[in-house]
Design an enzyme around this catalytic site. Structure first.
Site: not given
Ligand code: CAA
Length: 259
Positions: A67, A110, A113, A133
């Site tokens: 998400a 997500g 998912e 999450e």
């Molecule tokens: N939402 C919004 N923005 C996101 C994102 C997310 N889930 N994941 C990554 N981004 C954005 C980052 O903020 C970053 O933006 P900026 O360049 O503007 O700073 C850009 O994407 C690149 O991200 P990283 O620099 O972190 O890239 P990376 O390659 O080093 O790492 C990653 C990638 C491992 C996916 C890391 O970004 C990460 O851990 N993301 C979050 C994963 C997460 O927690 N997902 C769960 C979300 S909650 C959910 O999904 C609820 C549900 O069940 C519906």
């Protein structure tokens, strides 16, 4: 074909549609607009007789990072209660044709998912699946607790959801989350191979099979066997069944027309 902002939709000659999540700078984070577009594209594919299977991919680098956390942060209790996203997820879950996910790189939250909404997941050797999450003080909100435990079993699902630990492609294969692992450059192609193969079968048989297989998640064995028999019986009225059986007897390739 409709124009979208967060996804790319392309048809192929083999009755296969490819939908590519297209927010690479945000690691394909599933903002509301993306989910809405995906639900719309799948609704259109469901209604289009020319589409017999769909390949869903995030491209060669990342499937989806979950998400959109920025969007989540803006929602208060009222916002969560009135959120439109569960409605989009429901439409994705109800897509009646085969949906094959080609997962390269991260499928988190997500994203994992979403992959589990697909009927078959083909994983690249660099795929990573996770429900992180819990690290955000929340829990999966798009079926992650329910679909994961039914697919990979209790212990692994608990580890992933409670500790937020990710699993790699090999563990995903061993646990039944994915059907196959391919080299990362071949994932999308392999998903198309499979989709093309399914698209050449009788669309009605494929639809009944998908429907009844998914019912196994919701029903006990007796009810499920009854549903299977009903679907088996419905297909007796189709020209495709006649064609399939005759083609076998005549030692020729069947030509299914979807009738
Ligand atoms: N939402 C919004 N923005 C996101 C994102 C997310 N889930 N994941 C990554 N981004 C954005 C980052 O903020 C970053 O933006 P900026 O360049 O503007 O700073 C850009 O994407 C690149 O991200 P990283 O620099 O972190 O890239 P990376 O390659 O080093 O790492 C990653 C990638 C491992 C996916 C890391 O970004 C990460 O851990 N993301 C979050 C994963 C997460 O927690 N997902 C769960 C979300 S909650 C959910 O999904 C609820 C549900 O069940 C519906």
């Amino acid at each position: 074909m409709a124009e979208y902002e967060d996804i790319v939709v392309e048809g192929t000659a083999e009755h296969v549609l490819q939908i590519t999540l297209d927010r690479p700078k945000a690691r394909n984070a599933l903002r509301t607009n993306l989910l809405r577009e995906l639900a719309e594209a799948l609704d259109a594919a469901a209604a289009d007789e020319g589409v017999r299977a769909v390949v869903l991919t995030g491209g060669e680098k990342v499937f989806a990072a979950g998400a959109d956390i920025g969007e989540l942060a803006e929602l208060d209790l009222k916002g969560v209660v009135e959120d439109t996203r569960p409605g989009y997820w429901q439409r994705i879950a109800q897509f009646p044709k085969p949906l094959i996910a080609a997962v390269n790189g991260y499928a988190l939250g997500g994203g994992c998912e979403l992959a589990m909404h697909a009927d078959i997941i083909i994983a690249a050797d660099n795929a990573q699946f996770g429900q992180p999450e819990i690290n955000l003080g929340i829990i999966p909100g798009a079926g992650g607790t329910q679909r994961l435990i039914r697919t990979v079993g209790k212990s692994l699902a608990m580890k992933m959801v409670l500790a937020g630990e990710w699993i790699d492609a090999r563990t995903a294969l061993a646990s039944g989350l994915v059907a196959e692992i391919t080299p990362r450059e071949a994932t999308i192609e392999r998903a198309h191979d499979l989709a093309g193969k399914i698209a050449a079968k009788s669309p009605m048989a494929v639809r009944q099979a998908k429907d009844v297989l998914l019912k196994a998640f919701d029903t006990d064995l007796t009810a499920g066997l009854r549903l299977e028999r009903q679907a088996f019986t419905i297909l007796a009225a189709t020209e495709d069944r006649q064609e399939g059986l005759s083609a076998f007897m005549d030692k020729r390739k069947p030509e299914f027309k979807g009738r």
